[in-house]
Scaffold this motif. Structure first.
Motif, mmCIF file in Angstrom:
data_model
loop_
_atom_site.group_PDB
_atom_site.id
_atom_site.type_symbol
_atom_site.label_atom_id
_atom_site.label_comp_id
_atom_site.label_asym_id
_atom_site.label_seq_id
_atom_site.Cartn_x
_atom_site.Cartn_y
_atom_site.Cartn_z
ATOM 1 N N GLU A 30 0.655 -1.180 -0.016
ATOM 2 C CA GLU A 30 -0.010 0.000 0.165
ATOM 3 C C GLU A 30 0.818 1.319 0.105
ATOM 4 O O GLU A 30 0.688 2.220 -0.682
ATOM 5 N N LEU A 31 1.963 1.254 0.889
ATOM 6 C CA LEU A 31 2.784 2.209 0.796
ATOM 7 C C LEU A 31 3.708 2.402 -0.346
ATOM 8 O O LEU A 31 4.099 3.671 -0.860
ATOM 9 N N VAL A 32 3.872 1.524 -0.857
ATOM 10 C CA VAL A 32 4.670 1.546 -2.236
ATOM 11 C C VAL A 32 3.733 2.027 -3.138
ATOM 12 O O VAL A 32 4.287 2.900 -4.080
ATOM 13 N N ARG A 33 2.562 1.700 -2.963
ATOM 14 C CA ARG A 33 1.852 1.993 -4.193
ATOM 15 C C ARG A 33 1.525 3.893 -4.059
ATOM 16 O O ARG A 33 1.508 4.619 -5.043
ATOM 17 N N VAL A 34 1.521 4.494 -2.754
ATOM 18 C CA VAL A 34 1.656 5.779 -2.478
ATOM 19 C C VAL A 34 2.516 6.447 -3.031
ATOM 20 O O VAL A 34 2.376 7.424 -3.747
ATOM 21 N N ALA A 35 3.734 5.800 -2.989
ATOM 22 C CA ALA A 35 5.091 6.293 -3.414
ATOM 23 C C ALA A 35 5.206 6.527 -4.899
ATOM 24 O O ALA A 35 5.592 7.322 -5.489
ATOM 25 N N GLU A 36 4.412 5.288 -5.391
ATOM 26 C CA GLU A 36 4.544 5.189 -6.996
ATOM 27 C C GLU A 36 3.597 6.459 -7.700
ATOM 28 O O GLU A 36 4.065 7.065 -8.590
ATOM 29 N N GLU A 37 2.447 6.557 -7.109
ATOM 30 C CA GLU A 37 1.670 7.602 -7.593
ATOM 31 C C GLU A 37 2.119 8.811 -7.213
ATOM 32 O O GLU A 37 1.959 9.924 -7.920
ATOM 33 N N ALA A 38 2.680 9.105 -6.012
ATOM 34 C CA ALA A 38 3.004 10.531 -5.610
ATOM 35 C C ALA A 38 4.313 10.919 -6.621
ATOM 36 O O ALA A 38 4.212 11.948 -7.255
ATOM 37 N N LEU A 39 4.927 9.990 -7.056
ATOM 38 C CA LEU A 39 6.171 10.174 -7.931
ATOM 39 C C LEU A 39 5.594 10.361 -9.369
ATOM 40 O O LEU A 39 6.340 11.223 -10.153
ATOM 41 N N GLU A 40 4.461 9.780 -9.856
ATOM 42 C CA GLU A 40 3.857 10.096 -11.032
ATOM 43 C C GLU A 40 3.411 11.520 -11.202
ATOM 44 O O GLU A 40 3.682 11.978 -12.139
ATOM 45 N N GLN A 41 2.770 11.742 -10.209
ATOM 46 C CA GLN A 41 2.488 13.398 -10.142
ATOM 47 C C GLN A 41 3.607 14.431 -10.117
ATOM 48 O O GLN A 41 3.580 15.383 -10.733
ATOM 49 N N ILE A 42 4.740 13.994 -9.512
ATOM 50 C CA ILE A 42 5.989 14.764 -9.536
ATOM 51 C C ILE A 42 6.331 14.927 -10.893
ATOM 52 O O ILE A 42 6.685 16.005 -11.232
ATOM 53 N N ASN A 43 6.446 13.939 -11.590
ATOM 54 C CA ASN A 43 6.896 13.894 -13.155
ATOM 55 C C ASN A 43 6.071 14.730 -13.765
ATOM 56 O O ASN A 43 6.379 15.457 -14.894
ATOM 57 N N GLN A 44 4.666 14.459 -13.653
ATOM 58 C CA GLN A 44 3.544 15.279 -14.375
ATOM 59 C C GLN A 44 3.782 16.922 -13.816
ATOM 60 O O GLN A 44 3.606 17.816 -14.861
ATOM 61 N N ASP A 45 4.355 17.388 -12.837
ATOM 62 C CA ASP A 45 4.470 18.818 -12.385
ATOM 63 C C ASP A 45 5.653 19.335 -12.777
ATOM 64 O O ASP A 45 6.181 20.452 -13.088
ATOM 65 N N LEU A 46 6.767 18.431 -13.214
ATOM 66 C CA LEU A 46 8.017 18.837 -13.846
ATOM 67 C C LEU A 46 7.843 19.502 -15.026
ATOM 68 O O LEU A 46 7.185 18.931 -16.021
ATOM 69 N N THR A 47 8.768 20.289 -15.427
ATOM 70 C CA THR A 47 8.591 21.182 -16.985
ATOM 71 C C THR A 47 9.946 21.105 -17.590
ATOM 72 O O THR A 47 10.152 21.406 -18.684
ATOM 73 N N ASN A 48 10.882 20.353 -16.938
ATOM 74 C CA ASN A 48 12.493 20.466 -17.520
ATOM 75 C C ASN A 48 13.043 18.908 -17.043
ATOM 76 O O ASN A 48 12.754 18.668 -15.939
ATOM 77 N N GLY A 49 14.153 18.635 -17.618
ATOM 78 C CA GLY A 49 14.857 17.480 -17.202
ATOM 79 C C GLY A 49 14.237 16.123 -17.656
ATOM 80 O O GLY A 49 13.728 16.093 -18.454
ATOM 81 N N TYR A 50 14.474 15.192 -16.970
ATOM 82 C CA TYR A 50 14.320 13.674 -17.151
ATOM 83 C C TYR A 50 13.130 13.118 -16.118
ATOM 84 O O TYR A 50 13.206 13.407 -15.121
ATOM 85 N N ILE A 51 12.480 12.352 -16.631
ATOM 86 C CA ILE A 51 11.481 11.440 -15.910
ATOM 87 C C ILE A 51 12.090 10.526 -14.837
ATOM 88 O O ILE A 51 13.024 9.835 -15.277
ATOM 89 N N LEU A 52 11.920 10.450 -13.643
ATOM 90 C CA LEU A 52 12.473 9.893 -12.367
ATOM 91 C C LEU A 52 11.580 8.537 -12.335
ATOM 92 O O LEU A 52 10.440 8.645 -12.544
ATOM 93 N N SER A 53 12.344 7.630 -11.812
ATOM 94 C CA SER A 53 11.733 6.306 -11.838
ATOM 95 C C SER A 53 11.920 5.937 -10.277
ATOM 96 O O SER A 53 12.840 6.358 -9.731
#
Length: 354
Positions: A30-53
């Motif tokens: 469950e917490l890994v899912r939270v981390a994964e979804e939060a990271l997806e939103q971080i990548n959507q928020d960024l405007t430059n650089g590379y997508i993070l995994s």
């Protein structure tokens, strides 16, 4: 009576202890899912650089919800850069993490998110850095090493790569350089240089005279196409000694400098929205008209595994947080039990503790 009350209290405390399970740790699905979804939103928020995994969940704290409010989670997650540029807007799970030969970068993100039936990112702060060259050389002595983005040979490689792309592209307009994002070099049969850069569509069509291309401005509108390119330039220098008459200097010949480039061109989000609107209305529209220039759908260019290099020290700001490129911090051991979680990637660099 006092003994009876004492026994009763101990029984109640023991029962309460059984009712409260241990808080979930960093391996909790469950917490890994939270981390994964939060990271997806971080990548959507960024405007430059590379997508993070996501590499692993390193630490966490949890403030339980009161009544119907969402729970607040504060997570520390370890991340790694992928080969996908932010411009692609691809889900991070579809992006390949950089290999040891790609001069990889890694780091950590401090994340705050509200969680109920959904994960809602509140803020983030990420710190990234390139894997040290010494760690790479120990594992791969012949791998490319990072170059300064301002080196003349890097700019030359980018210019030659972009020139070749424009010559071979079947798109309607010329493209111009937006940003150089990475650069590296390696000795193959001679000095070989590898670059990654972003490009943007200009207002000049492919029919524009070559003498006028230097004055072509980038298209400043929501329908402008952007792209991400991988370019390389290999110089093969073979010296041939030629016997000449006395008094004449020896000459040398330099072989042709091959240039390769592969670009991925992305359809503007505004154009995609317009296409969907026309499709729903039965418009059957396949192009986008703007300023008397037709924007055709991009032809196919695919990514290659061309090596890259480190980014210059910089800060990328989104609406909810920042990503900074800086040296690795000294961080404390996780405060939460059963943390950190297992690594997903280590690149064969166990000593580095990515």
């Amino acid at each position: 009576m006092s003994v009876y009350l004492l026994v009763l209290c101990l029984a109640l405390l023991q029962q309460e202890g059984r009712a409260r399970p241990d808080p979930p740790g960093c391996s909790s699905p469950e917490l890994v899912r939270v981390a994964e979804e939060a990271l997806e939103q971080i990548n959507q928020d960024l405007t430059n650089g590379y997508i993070l995994s996501l590499n692993r969940l390193y630490d966490l704290s949890h403030t339980p919800a009161e009544e119907k409010a969402a729970s607040l989670y504060k997570l520390t997650i370890d991340v790694m850069e992928t080969k996908c540029h932010i411009t692609s807007r691809k889900p991070w799970k579809q992006c390949e993490v950089r290999h040891i030969e790609d001069v990889p970068a890694y780091g950590e993100c401090e994340v705050s998110a509200h969680v109920d039936s959904q994960v809602r990112l509140q803020s983030y702060s990420c710190a990234l850095r390139e894997v040290p060259a010494t760690a790479v050389v120990d594992v791969c002595p012949d791998c490319p090493t990072a170059d300064n983005l301002n080196e003349p040979v890097v700019k030359e490689t980018v210019n030659l790569s972009l020139q070749r792309f424009n010559e071979e592209s079947h798109l309607a307009n010329h493209f111009t350089l937006e940003n150089i994002t990475r650069a590296s070099s390696q000795w193959v049969f001679g000095p070989s240089y590898f670059v990654e850069f972003t490009i943007v569509e200009t207002v000049c069509s492919k029919k524009t005279d070559a003498s006028e291309l230097s004055d072509c401005p980038a298209m400043n509108c929501q329908f402008a196409h952007r792209g991400f390119c991988l370019g390389s330039h290999t110089t093969q220098e073979d010296q041939f000694e030629i016997r000449l008459p006395v008094g004449k200097k020896h000459s040398s010949f330099q072989n042709r400098k091959p240039v390769e480039v592969k670009c991925e061109i992305f359809e503007p989000e505004a154009a995609v929205v317009e296409e969907l609107a026309h499709a729903k209305a039965g418009g059957g529209h396949t192009g986008h008209q703007h300023d008397n220039h037709t924007h055709l759908h991009p032809h196919e260019h695919t990514h290659s595994d061309t090596p890259s290099s480190k980014l210059t020290v910089s800060t990328t700001r989104g609406s909810l947080g920042t990503v900074v490129y800086q040296p690795a911090p000294i961080r404390p051991s996780p405060a939460a039990g059963s943390c950190p979680g297992p690594h997903r990637h280590n690149l064969g660099l166990g000593k580095l503790r990515l």
